[in-house]
Design a protein around this motif. Sequence first.
Motif, PDB file in Angstrom:
ATOM      1  N   ASP A 193       0.807  -1.103   0.116  1.00 19.33           N
ATOM      2  CA  ASP A 193      -0.046   0.001  -0.161  1.00 19.33           C
ATOM      3  C   ASP A 193       0.830   1.254   0.115  1.00 19.33           C
ATOM      4  O   ASP A 193       0.438   2.381   0.480  1.00 19.33           O
ATOM      5  CB  ASP A 193      -1.035  -0.025   1.151  1.00 19.33           C
ATOM      6  N   THR A 194       2.133   1.379  -0.463  1.00 15.02           N
ATOM      7  CA  THR A 194       3.009   2.244  -0.365  1.00 15.02           C
ATOM      8  C   THR A 194       2.388   3.271  -1.458  1.00 15.02           C
ATOM      9  O   THR A 194       2.367   2.852  -2.976  1.00 15.02           O
ATOM     10  CB  THR A 194       4.446   2.056  -0.933  1.00 15.02           C
ATOM     11  N   THR A 195       2.286   4.355  -1.220  1.00 21.62           N
ATOM     12  CA  THR A 195       1.845   5.556  -2.047  1.00 21.62           C
ATOM     13  C   THR A 195       3.103   6.339  -2.514  1.00 21.62           C
ATOM     14  O   THR A 195       4.020   6.459  -1.667  1.00 21.62           O
ATOM     15  CB  THR A 195       0.748   6.478  -1.652  1.00 21.62           C
ATOM     16  N   PRO A 196       3.087   7.135  -3.652  1.00 22.28           N
ATOM     17  CA  PRO A 196       4.063   8.006  -3.778  1.00 22.28           C
ATOM     18  C   PRO A 196       4.332   9.128  -2.816  1.00 22.28           C
ATOM     19  O   PRO A 196       5.589   9.451  -2.702  1.00 22.28           O
ATOM     20  CB  PRO A 196       3.568   8.642  -5.192  1.00 22.28           C
TER      21      PRO A 196
ATOM     22  N   ASP B 107       4.059   8.612   0.283  1.00 21.34           N
ATOM     23  CA  ASP B 107       4.926   7.903   1.469  1.00 21.34           C
ATOM     24  C   ASP B 107       6.457   7.893   0.969  1.00 21.34           C
ATOM     25  O   ASP B 107       7.250   7.984   1.830  1.00 21.34           O
ATOM     26  CB  ASP B 107       4.390   6.384   1.606  1.00 21.34           C
ATOM     27  N   VAL B 108       6.860   7.572  -0.163  1.00 20.71           N
ATOM     28  CA  VAL B 108       8.132   7.553  -0.643  1.00 20.71           C
ATOM     29  C   VAL B 108       8.724   8.971  -0.402  1.00 20.71           C
ATOM     30  O   VAL B 108       9.850   9.226  -0.037  1.00 20.71           O
ATOM     31  CB  VAL B 108       8.293   7.123  -2.017  1.00 20.71           C
ATOM     32  N   ASP B 109       8.052  10.010  -1.008  1.00 21.84           N
ATOM     33  CA  ASP B 109       8.313  11.405  -1.079  1.00 21.84           C
ATOM     34  C   ASP B 109       8.701  11.929   0.631  1.00 21.84           C
ATOM     35  O   ASP B 109       9.705  12.471   0.648  1.00 21.84           O
ATOM     36  CB  ASP B 109       7.526  12.327  -1.596  1.00 21.84           C
ATOM     37  N   ALA B 110       7.829  11.435   1.205  1.00 21.26           N
ATOM     38  CA  ALA B 110       8.271  11.934   3.033  1.00 21.26           C
ATOM     39  C   ALA B 110       9.235  11.358   3.534  1.00 21.26           C
ATOM     40  O   ALA B 110       9.738  11.880   4.284  1.00 21.26           O
ATOM     41  CB  ALA B 110       6.768  11.408   3.438  1.00 21.26           C
ATOM     42  N   SER B 111       9.607   9.991   2.869  1.00 20.74           N
ATOM     43  CA  SER B 111      10.954   9.152   3.505  1.00 20.74           C
ATOM     44  C   SER B 111      12.158  10.070   3.117  1.00 20.74           C
ATOM     45  O   SER B 111      13.207   9.777   3.527  1.00 20.74           O
ATOM     46  CB  SER B 111      10.871   7.893   3.244  1.00 20.74           C
ATOM     47  N   LEU B 112      12.341  10.845   2.060  1.00 19.23           N
ATOM     48  CA  LEU B 112      13.368  11.377   1.428  1.00 19.23           C
ATOM     49  C   LEU B 112      13.687  12.520   2.235  1.00 19.23           C
ATOM     50  O   LEU B 112      14.351  13.240   2.696  1.00 19.23           O
ATOM     51  CB  LEU B 112      13.249  11.948   0.064  1.00 19.23           C
TER      52      LEU B 112
END
Length: 60
Positions: free
Chosen positions: A50-53, A55-60
């Motif tokens: 369920d990883t959304t884009p 979520d990925v941006d927030a981890s950077l």
Amino acid sequence: MSQPLTPAEVARWAAHAGLPLSPDRHDAVAAVAARLHSVVAVLRELDFGDTTPEDVDASL
């Protein structure tokens, strides 16, 4: 799994895309294409669930 591109196929596809290669580059480009294909194959197997884009941006 598909067969890797031969140097002759690489030259044909490059010419088709308007990027003619000198003959001394065919082997090297075929090797890079094979490596990229193997990396993409591994990425396709990853389960992002369920990883959304976002979520990925927030981890950077």
